[in-house]
Write an enzyme that holds these catalytic residues in place. Sequence first.
Site, PDB file in Angstrom:
ATOM      1  N   GLY A  72       0.689  -1.178  -0.013  1.00 14.58           N
ATOM      2  CA  GLY A  72       0.163  -0.062  -0.004  1.00 14.58           C
ATOM      3  C   GLY A  72       0.860   1.314  -0.090  1.00 14.58           C
ATOM      4  O   GLY A  72       2.095   1.138  -0.244  1.00 14.58           O
ATOM      5  N   LYS A 168      -0.284   1.230  12.754  1.00 18.29           N
ATOM      6  CA  LYS A 168      -0.705   2.061  13.916  1.00 18.29           C
ATOM      7  C   LYS A 168      -2.187   1.579  14.342  1.00 18.29           C
ATOM      8  O   LYS A 168      -3.176   2.008  13.506  1.00 18.29           O
ATOM      9  CB  LYS A 168      -0.516   3.420  13.694  1.00 18.29           C
ATOM     10  CG  LYS A 168       0.840   3.957  13.117  1.00 18.29           C
ATOM     11  CD  LYS A 168       0.761   5.576  13.023  1.00 18.29           C
ATOM     12  CE  LYS A 168       2.296   5.921  12.587  1.00 18.29           C
ATOM     13  NZ  LYS A 168       2.341   7.220  11.786  1.00 18.29           N
ATOM     14  N   LYS A 252      -3.706   8.777  18.391  1.00 20.79           N
ATOM     15  CA  LYS A 252      -3.752  10.033  17.481  1.00 20.79           C
ATOM     16  C   LYS A 252      -4.586   9.775  16.083  1.00 20.79           C
ATOM     17  O   LYS A 252      -5.009  10.960  15.622  1.00 20.79           O
ATOM     18  CB  LYS A 252      -2.267  10.366  16.900  1.00 20.79           C
ATOM     19  CG  LYS A 252      -1.657   9.332  16.060  1.00 20.79           C
ATOM     20  CD  LYS A 252      -1.574   9.851  14.565  1.00 20.79           C
ATOM     21  CE  LYS A 252      -1.236   8.754  13.667  1.00 20.79           C
ATOM     22  NZ  LYS A 252      -1.714   8.902  12.304  1.00 20.79           N
ATOM     23  N   THR A 309      -1.651  14.665  11.743  1.00 22.78           N
ATOM     24  CA  THR A 309      -2.547  13.955  11.168  1.00 22.78           C
ATOM     25  C   THR A 309      -3.858  15.032  11.591  1.00 22.78           C
ATOM     26  O   THR A 309      -4.833  14.778  10.885  1.00 22.78           O
ATOM     27  CB  THR A 309      -2.892  12.817  11.799  1.00 22.78           C
ATOM     28  OG1 THR A 309      -2.331  12.392  13.144  1.00 22.78           O
ATOM     29  CG2 THR A 309      -2.157  11.631  10.994  1.00 22.78           C
ATOM     30  N   GLU A 342      -7.351   3.901   9.891  1.00 24.08           N
ATOM     31  CA  GLU A 342      -7.104   3.064  11.040  1.00 24.08           C
ATOM     32  C   GLU A 342      -8.053   3.633  12.173  1.00 24.08           C
ATOM     33  O   GLU A 342      -8.440   2.820  13.046  1.00 24.08           O
ATOM     34  CB  GLU A 342      -5.631   2.809  11.561  1.00 24.08           C
ATOM     35  CG  GLU A 342      -4.700   2.172  10.747  1.00 24.08           C
ATOM     36  CD  GLU A 342      -4.861   0.687  10.608  1.00 24.08           C
ATOM     37  OE1 GLU A 342      -6.062   0.325  11.101  1.00 24.08           O
ATOM     38  OE2 GLU A 342      -3.847   0.162  10.289  1.00 24.08           O
TER      39      GLU A 342
HETATM   40  N1  LIG Z   1       0.198   6.199   4.749  1.00 22.86           N
HETATM   41  C1  LIG Z   1       0.894   6.601   5.486  1.00 22.86           C
HETATM   42  O1  LIG Z   1       1.167   7.808   5.307  1.00 22.86           O
HETATM   43  C2  LIG Z   1       1.266   5.926   6.947  1.00 22.86           C
HETATM   44  C3  LIG Z   1       0.965   4.740   7.123  1.00 22.86           C
HETATM   45  N2  LIG Z   1       1.046   4.221   8.324  1.00 22.86           N
HETATM   46  C4  LIG Z   1       0.341   2.854   8.693  1.00 22.86           C
HETATM   47  O2  LIG Z   1       0.881   1.830   7.926  1.00 22.86           O
HETATM   48  C5  LIG Z   1      -0.213   0.887   7.752  1.00 22.86           C
HETATM   49  C6  LIG Z   1      -0.582   0.486   6.275  1.00 22.86           C
HETATM   50  O3  LIG Z   1      -1.033   1.718   5.786  1.00 22.86           O
HETATM   51  P1  LIG Z   1      -0.937   2.066   4.352  1.00 22.86           P
HETATM   52  O4  LIG Z   1      -0.025   1.617   3.424  1.00 22.86           O
HETATM   53  O5  LIG Z   1      -1.101   3.518   4.021  1.00 22.86           O
HETATM   54  O6  LIG Z   1      -2.495   1.602   3.920  1.00 22.86           O
HETATM   55  P2  LIG Z   1      -3.140   1.274   2.364  1.00 22.86           P
HETATM   56  O7  LIG Z   1      -4.569   1.431   2.719  1.00 22.86           O
HETATM   57  O8  LIG Z   1      -2.304   2.342   1.429  1.00 22.86           O
HETATM   58  O9  LIG Z   1      -2.523  -0.088   1.950  1.00 22.86           O
HETATM   59  C7  LIG Z   1      -2.863  -1.086   2.571  1.00 22.86           C
HETATM   60  C8  LIG Z   1      -2.403  -2.394   2.079  1.00 22.86           C
HETATM   61  O10 LIG Z   1      -2.372  -3.253   2.795  1.00 22.86           O
HETATM   62  C9  LIG Z   1      -2.739  -4.554   1.834  1.00 22.86           C
HETATM   63  N3  LIG Z   1      -3.291  -5.452   2.539  1.00 22.86           N
HETATM   64  C10 LIG Z   1      -4.681  -5.563   3.267  1.00 22.86           C
HETATM   65  N4  LIG Z   1      -4.980  -6.672   3.743  1.00 22.86           N
HETATM   66  C11 LIG Z   1      -3.911  -7.554   3.396  1.00 22.86           C
HETATM   67  C12 LIG Z   1      -3.851  -8.817   3.952  1.00 22.86           C
HETATM   68  N5  LIG Z   1      -4.497  -9.651   4.635  1.00 22.86           N
HETATM   69  N6  LIG Z   1      -2.517  -9.252   3.644  1.00 22.86           N
HETATM   70  C13 LIG Z   1      -1.552  -8.906   2.613  1.00 22.86           C
HETATM   71  N7  LIG Z   1      -1.901  -7.506   2.533  1.00 22.86           N
HETATM   72  C14 LIG Z   1      -3.026  -6.647   2.911  1.00 22.86           C
HETATM   73  C15 LIG Z   1      -3.510  -3.806   0.753  1.00 22.86           C
HETATM   74  O11 LIG Z   1      -3.436  -4.594  -0.484  1.00 22.86           O
HETATM   75  C16 LIG Z   1      -2.717  -2.560   0.629  1.00 22.86           C
HETATM   76  O12 LIG Z   1      -1.652  -2.708  -0.287  1.00 22.86           O
HETATM   77  C17 LIG Z   1      -1.337   1.490   8.497  1.00 22.86           C
HETATM   78  O13 LIG Z   1      -1.322   0.678   9.861  1.00 22.86           O
HETATM   79  C18 LIG Z   1      -1.240   2.809   8.762  1.00 22.86           C
HETATM   80  O14 LIG Z   1      -1.770   3.575   9.971  1.00 22.86           O
HETATM   81  C19 LIG Z   1       2.075   4.461   9.165  1.00 22.86           C
HETATM   82  C20 LIG Z   1       2.497   5.576   8.862  1.00 22.86           C
HETATM   83  C21 LIG Z   1       2.067   6.544   7.517  1.00 22.86           C
HETATM   84  O1  LIG Z   2       0.189   7.841  10.340  1.00 18.99           O
HETATM   85  C1  LIG Z   2       0.216   8.930   9.262  1.00 18.99           C
HETATM   86  C2  LIG Z   2       1.439   9.655   9.148  1.00 18.99           C
HETATM   87  O2  LIG Z   2       2.228   9.603  10.516  1.00 18.99           O
HETATM   88  C3  LIG Z   2      -0.797   8.613   8.328  1.00 18.99           C
HETATM   89  O3  LIG Z   2      -1.948   9.227   8.631  1.00 18.99           O
HETATM   90  P1  LIG Z   2      -3.244   8.756   8.054  1.00 18.99           P
HETATM   91  O4  LIG Z   2      -3.526   7.356   8.124  1.00 18.99           O
HETATM   92  O5  LIG Z   2      -4.450   9.459   8.822  1.00 18.99           O
HETATM   93  O6  LIG Z   2      -3.219   9.373   6.679  1.00 18.99           O
END
Ligand SMILES: NC(=O)C1=CN([C@@H]2O[C@H](COP(=O)(O)OP(=O)(O)OC[C@H]3O[C@@H](n4cnc5c(N)ncnc54)[C@H](O)[C@@H]3O)[C@@H](O)[C@H]2O)C=CC1
Ligand SMILES: O=C(CO)COP(=O)(O)O
Length: 412
Positions: A72, A168, A252, A309, A342
Site C-alpha cells: 500500500g 498504527k 492520534k 494528522t 485506522e
Molecule cells: N500512509 C501513510 O502515510 C502511513 C501509514 N502508516 C500505517 O501503515 C499501515 C498501512 O497503511 P497504508 O499502507 O497507508 O495503507 P493502504 O490502505 O495504502 O494499503 C494497505 C495495503 O495493505 C494490503 N493488505 C490489506 N490486507 C492485507 C492482507 N490480509 N494481507 C496482505 N496485504 C494486505 C493492501 O493490499 C494494501 O496494499 C497502517 O497501519 C497505517 O496507519 C503509518 C505511517 C504513515
Molecule cells: O500515520 C500517518 C502519518 O504519520 C498517516 O495518517 P493517516 O492514516 O491519517 O493518513
Amino acid sequence: MTAFVPVLQVISRNRHLGAEQLRENLNYAEGVSNRRRGQVQCASENSWLQRRRKRRSLEKRSETKVAVCGGGSFGTAIAFLLANNGYPVQILVRKTWVRDEINVERRNPKYFTEFVLPDNVTATIDAEEALTDAKLIVHAVPVQQSRSFFEANTEYFPADAPVLCTSKGLEVTSLKFMCELLPELLPRTKSFAYLSGPSFAREMMDQLPTAVVVASDDVDLALRIADMMSSPFFKVFTSSDTIGVEVAGAVKNVIAIAAGICEGLGLGTNSMAALVTRGCSEMRRLALNMGASPITLSGLSGVGDTFLTCFGPLSRNRNVGVRLGKGETLDSILSSSRQVAEGVTTAEALVGMLLNQYNGVSQQDNKEINVYATRAAARYPILFGVRAILEGRITPQEGVEALLAMPPREEN
Ligand SMILES: NC(=O)C1=CN([C@@H]2O[C@H](COP(=O)(O)OP(=O)(O)OC[C@H]3O[C@@H](n4cnc5c(N)ncnc54)[C@H](O)[C@@H]3O)[C@@H](O)[C@H]2O)C=CC1
Ligand SMILES: O=C(CO)COP(=O)(O)O
C-alpha cells in the site's frame, strides 16, 4: 602538487570552501614542509580508507535483503526509501498484476503511480520467496488484517530476521496493540521494532524532510534500523518506550477524526486548538496508565504525529472526520475510499479496552456497567465521542455539544 588536488577537493567538499580559499589551500600545499607533507599524505590515506569503507558498506547493503509486507502507500514509501539507501527490497503484494507492474514497469500501479521505483525494488505474491532470506522484515499491513496475514505466513518468517512494524492501531477482536500482537503471532521471531511519528507516505516519496522514531526493547536493533533508514531527508530517532509509541500511534488517529469533524463543522481555529490539546490529554492519560514515558508523548510519535494528522490535509483519518462533519455517513465515506483510516476501527477497540480497564466490566451487573462506562467516558470524552459518532449513535453536532456541556474542572 597534482597528487594533493583530490585531497583538497575532498576537504573542499566537506567544509564547503569557496574557490578563493581552495586556491589559497593549493598554494599552501605546494609550500608545505616534509612534516606537513606527511600529514597531507595521511589525509589522502584517510580519504581512501573512507572511500573503501563506504564501498564495503554499499556492498554489504546490496546483500542485505529487506522484505516489505504490504504494497500500500506506506509499504511503497518504505521500499522506496530503503532501496534508495542501497538495500534490495522485495514487496509482498496480493495481486499478480500489481507484482508484474512493479517488476516490469517499475511502478506501483495503485499508489504513487508517477514515481519510478529503483531497480533494486522487486515484488512477489509468494510469501516464502519474500521472507525466507530477508534480513529485515517491514510490516505495513493494516492492523485489522494483520492477524490473518501472520497466521497465513508465520512459517516463512525466519527466526533471526527482526520485524519492524509500521501499522498504527489496536486490534478490535483482541483489544491488543501491535506490540502485544506480534510476539504472540510470530513466536519464533526474536526481535521486534515499531516505527511511528509524523510521516505521510506521499511526502516521503517526494523526499521532503521527515523525522520518525523507531522503538524497540532491543536498543541495538533500533540503532541498526535507524542506520539503515537514515538518509539526508529521513531522520530516525530511537526509543525503548515501545508501549508509549504504540499507544500514541493508535490514539492520534482517533483524535485526527475528531479534528476533521471540527473542521467539517466549520468550528474555527479556537475550537480546533482546544480539541487537539484535550485529545493529547486523553492520549497522555491512557498511555501513562499503561506505563509509557511522558517524553514519548511529547515526542514525534505523540504530539508530533497528532499535529500532522490533525492539521495535515493528507491525513485519511482527518478526511474521514471532515466528511462526517459535513454530513456524510460513515458507510458512504468508507465505500468511496480505497485506503485504510485506522482510527475508525481503533476508536471501537480503544473504547472497548477502556471499558474493560474501568474495572472488569464483564463481571459487573448492568447497573454497574453503566456507572463504569460513564466514568470512563468522562475521563476520555473525545475518544468516546468519536466512537459514538462513528456508530451513528449521536451526530457530530451532538458530539460537540456534549463536550461543551461538560462541567468546569481542573485542567489535567
Ligand atoms: N500512509 C501513510 O502515510 C502511513 C501509514 N502508516 C500505517 O501503515 C499501515 C498501512 O497503511 P497504508 O499502507 O497507508 O495503507 P493502504 O490502505 O495504502 O494499503 C494497505 C495495503 O495493505 C494490503 N493488505 C490489506 N490486507 C492485507 C492482507 N490480509 N494481507 C496482505 N496485504 C494486505 C493492501 O493490499 C494494501 O496494499 C497502517 O497501519 C497505517 O496507519 C503509518 C505511517 C504513515
Ligand atoms: O500515520 C500517518 C502519518 O504519520 C498517516 O495518517 P493517516 O492514516 O491519517 O493518513
